[in-house]
Design an enzyme around this catalytic site. Structure first.
Site, PDB file in Angstrom:
ATOM      1  N   HIS A 261      -9.224   6.832   4.618  1.00  9.82           N
ATOM      2  CA  HIS A 261     -10.473   7.284   5.243  1.00  9.82           C
ATOM      3  C   HIS A 261     -11.704   6.703   4.569  1.00  9.82           C
ATOM      4  O   HIS A 261     -12.825   6.844   5.061  1.00  9.82           O
ATOM      5  CB  HIS A 261     -10.529   8.818   5.238  1.00  9.82           C
ATOM      6  CG  HIS A 261     -11.176   9.400   6.473  1.00  9.82           C
ATOM      7  ND1 HIS A 261     -12.191   8.773   7.155  1.00  9.82           N
ATOM      8  CD2 HIS A 261     -10.928  10.543   7.157  1.00  9.82           C
ATOM      9  CE1 HIS A 261     -12.567   9.520   8.186  1.00  9.82           C
ATOM     10  NE2 HIS A 261     -11.804  10.587   8.221  1.00  9.82           N
TER      11      HIS A 261
ATOM     12  N   ASP B  99     -12.376   5.205  10.126  1.00 11.00           N
ATOM     13  CA  ASP B  99     -12.734   6.505  10.681  1.00 11.00           C
ATOM     14  C   ASP B  99     -11.946   6.741  11.967  1.00 11.00           C
ATOM     15  O   ASP B  99     -11.267   5.853  12.481  1.00 11.00           O
ATOM     16  CB  ASP B  99     -14.234   6.563  10.952  1.00 11.00           C
ATOM     17  CG  ASP B  99     -15.036   6.295   9.690  1.00 11.00           C
ATOM     18  OD1 ASP B  99     -14.729   6.915   8.658  1.00 11.00           O
ATOM     19  OD2 ASP B  99     -15.947   5.456   9.740  1.00 11.00           O
TER      20      ASP B  99
END
Lengths: 327, 481
Positions: B452, B456
């Site tokens: 992450h 995204d």
């Protein structure tokens, strides 16, 4: 230079300071007519009167509490705690009040007070007349702590303590009172608080100690010298503040450090010295820092064989010195 | 001469000595394997850099050391050895094992017990105190040249200071040997001293034979390769935590081998360093199932290998990666490195481990080409015959977890890659179609774990839709090459 016993140095320095400064006075249990249980204040009441040598009730909290009040008023009290073992009832006065008055009043008020307390064992004193209590106080900012090992240092440090504007705990090893004699410089002899003293130079190992254990270390150094081990012995004598410069230089000199004290090791003065060295001169060290201290039991045993087991000795110190030198 | 952990491949930072194939004193020829090393789940062999005699092994079996760490010393054979090797040797130009060993002790005294002062002398021998290491660094001393007088033969600070005094007194670089010539050892040391003196003439005090004769020019007083450079990389702790695990009477204890440990380290590293997020889409692969069923026999006959769903998935993935290259990237601290080439790591399960060989430039292969590549890597993986080359360079990982019947999984990233995709089991299910009819369709879950820091949800969602679209586009009748 006169040669005095350790306890005589206490008495004569008190006398000299009381003559010099009318604000200096003594209070404690049996300090007057009796002259103290160890006779440290013997004869002082005759010279200075009962208003400056005050017999108190058997109440340490009151001795120190009165001392703090008098000090705030502008006097220079010298409190005597009969045995360091009995200082605990005054713990609150010492830590909560004396140690923090200057801080709490933004420097407006301060406590120029000395607390004298005989400590240490090896005198067949059992559980309540033998303790070393210095580590309990050394933890607290706001206090100064000294523990002289020679008559000269008693004189020099007691003068410095009485003239200091902040509270000083003055720990006298009772095992040295009449066992150690030495020359004491005459006149206005002051040893600054916060200065250690190299008692013996050496190239192989560095030993830090104070109080009676310091004398064991010096004897042990003589023992191992015959075997070719050259030990440097440093008398810390000021436990708070520590003399960082002398300690670090001495540790760096040999790279092998042994710390010896009668008090048990855990969280003791030696732990702080070891941490200081590890933090500041790690790359001078050639061996793990070693400690030789009293055992981790609650108090000095009364039975003579157990007391002997508890106490350090030149032989015990010498054995540890050999271990460190061989590393 | 020093033997160091070689760089066994790009991005390899350390290696585990799985097995020593030689012992001190063994005579070896150039290129002869001397050790087995495990990196990234494969085993490689370290060749001897020259003809000569192994003097000492510096790293025990099972220990992991960084690339470049000293792992062994050897004495190269005289003149006949490779020129480059000989130049590095310095004092070690000794023809026989005994002479070579004799050249090592330095204080001139024989080691404890009269033996050679190698690390065999005691456990304390090669553990140096902070003061000793600092002095060695400041003065450029090879500590292996000093005989220790401390506990277990430890080199003490005093030993180093004494050695430095001797150097200053001009007895450098190898101190005089008391009674030189009164024994073979002393004689050997004397010879070595002579050789060293010749080589390092003009060098500053404190520079002993090795740096002076080294192929790399070293600044005066600073050795090219200090003896304390051996600092094991702090291993990722794969312990069980603070509490010891109680072991019952009937419990089986399985020792953790290097491969298992490696897996544990990599998994922990990914879990610790990469913030994992997870997402999943469902794809209707009814058309793909029909297509595969229609052509699989013909494919086997033509290609000689089974046609599975994995090549179709990889093709869909590589095409989608070209569309969304950010999925093909890696977090590099202060930047994100997006890989130009697409190398797909495929997870292959063996009985006791999982390995991830790589299909290089997978985007350039046809379905048949992918099928062959998968078959080749999987076969060799299960036979334990993967090379280091096979497991390196992956940029995105695909795992066919459906092969185990899994319906849903949450993969751990293949460190340091930014994403990993699993294909779950294809199952027949009643599905509501666009026209609100209910039909039996072959459905599959595609699960994606992502770093992450790099990725995204939006871009990952688009990427998964692209993969899904491609898988759903297959229909019976299409030609598969």
């Amino acid at each position: 230079m006169p040669v005095l016993q350790y306890i005589e140095a206490v008495r004569e320095t008190l006398r000299a300071e009381m003559r010099r400064d009318p604000n200096v006075f003594i209070l404690g249990e049996d300090v007057g007519k009796r002259g103290g249980v160890f006779r440290a204040t013997q004869g002082l009441v005759d010279e200075f009167g009962e208003e400056r040598v005050i017999d108190t009730p058997l109440t340490e909290s009151a001795i120190v509490g009165v001392g703090i009040g008098a000090a705030l008023y502008g006097l220079r009290p010298v409190c005597e705690i009969q045995f360091a073992d009995f200082i605990w009832p005054a713990m609150n006065q010492i830590l909560s009040e004396a140690a923090r008055f200057r801080y709490r009043s933004y420097g407006t008020w301060f406590v120029p007070m000395v607390i004298r307390a005989p400590y240490g064992g090896g005198v067949h004193g059992g559980l309540y007349h033998s303790q070393s209590v210095e580590a309990h106080f050394a933890h607290s900012p706001g206090l100064k702590i000294v523990a002289p090992s020679t008559p000269a240092d008693v004189a020099g440090l007691l003068r410095a303590a009485i003239r200091d504007d902040d509270p000083v705990l003055f720990f006298e090893h009772k095992g040295l009172y009449r066992a150690v004699k030495g020359e004491v410089p005459e006149g206005d002899y002051v040893v600054p608080i916060g200065k250690a003293e190299v008692r013996r130079d050496g190239r192989d190992i560095t030993v830090f100690s104070y109080g009676k254990a310091l004398h064991f270390c010096l004897e042990a150094a003589s023992l191992v010298a015959a075997e070719g081990i050259d030990a440097m012995v440093v008398d810390l004598r000021s436990l708070r503040p520590l003399d960082e410069e002398t300690i670090l230089n001495a540790a760096a000199r040999t790279g092998k450090v042994l710390i010896v004290h009668e008090d048990n090791a855990f969280m003791g003065i030696g732990a702080e010295v070891a941490a200081l060295i590890a933090e500041k001169v790690l790359f001078e060290l050639d061996a793990p820092i070693m400690r030789l201290c009293g055992p981790e039991v609650p108090a000095m045993p009364y039975a003579p064989p157990l007391e002997k087991w508890y106490m350090l000795s030149p032989e015990k110190v010498a054995a540890k010195m050999r271990e460190l030198a061989a590393f | 001469m020093e033997i160091r952990m070689p760089q066994l491949g790009e991005s390899v930072t350390e290696g585990t000595i799985a097995r020593w194939l030689v012992r001190p004193g063994d005579r070896v020829s150039r290129y002869q394997p001397i050790a087995e090393v495990i990196t990234d789940k494969v085993t490689a062999e370290i060749p001897a850099p020259a003809d000569g005699v192994i003097e000492s092994l510096k790293v025990p079996e099972g220990e992991t050391v960084p690339v470049g760490a000293l792992i062994a010393r050897m004495a190269a054979a005289e003149e006949g050895a490779a020129a480059g090797a000989a130049a590095e040797v310095g004092a070690g130009a000794a023809p026989t094992p005994s002479a070579a060993v004799g050249a090592i002790p330095s204080n001139g005294h024989p080691g404890p017990g009269g033996g050679p002062a190698t690390e065999a002398a005691g456990t304390g021998r090669t553990r140096y105190s902070p003061a000793v290491m600092r002095l060695a660094q400041e003065h450029g001393i090879d500590l292996s040249q000093i005989r220790g007088t401390g506990l277990g033969g430890r080199v003490t600070r005093r030993d180093v200071e004494r050695y430095l005094e001797e150097l200053r007194a001009g007895r450098a670089p190898v101190p005089a040997v008391p009674g030189a010539g009164d024994g073979s050892q002393g004689a050997a040391s004397g010879m070595a001293a002579q050789a060293v003196g010749d080589r390092s003439r003009g060098a500053a005090p404190g520079v002993e034979a090795r740096p002076a004769g080294s192929t790399e020019p070293a600044p005066a007083g600073v050795p090219a390769t200090p003896a304390w450079s051996y600092v094991p990389a702090a291993p990722v702790q794969v312990g069980a935590g603070d509490q010891p695990i109680p072991v019952g009477a009937g419990d089986q204890r399985i020792p953790v081998g290097p491969v298992r440990r490696r897996i544990a380290e990599r998994m922990l590293q990914a879990r610790r360093e990469q913030p994992h997020a997870w997402t999943m889409v469902r794809a209707d692969v009814t058309g793909l199932v029909a297509l595969r069923n229609a052509i699989k026999d013909e494919f086997r006959a033509r290609e000689g290998t089974e046609l599975t769903y994995l090549p179709f998935l990889i093709k869909a993935v590589t095409e989608s990666l070209r569309e969304y290259p950010l999925l093909n990237s890696v977090w590099a601290g202060d930047e994100i490195v997006v890989r130009r080439e697409i190398h797909i790591s495929i997870a292959v399960a063996t009985e006791d481990a999982v390995v991830v060989p790589v299909i290089k430039n997978a985007d350039r292969l046809s379905i048949a080409g992918l099928a062959h590549a998968i078959h080749d890597l999987a076969t060799r993986a299960r036979a334990g015959r993967l090379t280091l080359e096979d497991v390196q360079g992956g940029t995105f990982t695909v795992n066919n977890t459906g092969a185990f019947g899994s319906y849903l999984s949450q993969p751990i990233l293949n460190y340091p890659q930014a994403a990993i995709l699993t294909m779950e089991a294809i199952t027949k299910e009643p599905v509501v179609l666009e026209n609100d009819a209910i039909a039996i369709r072959s459905m599959v879950n595609l699960c994606l774990s992502l770093d992450h820091r790099v990725l995204d949800g939006l871009i990952c969602g688009r990427f998964l839709q692209a993969v899904k679209r491609r898988l759903e586009a297959y229909q019976p009748g299409q030609r598969v090459v």
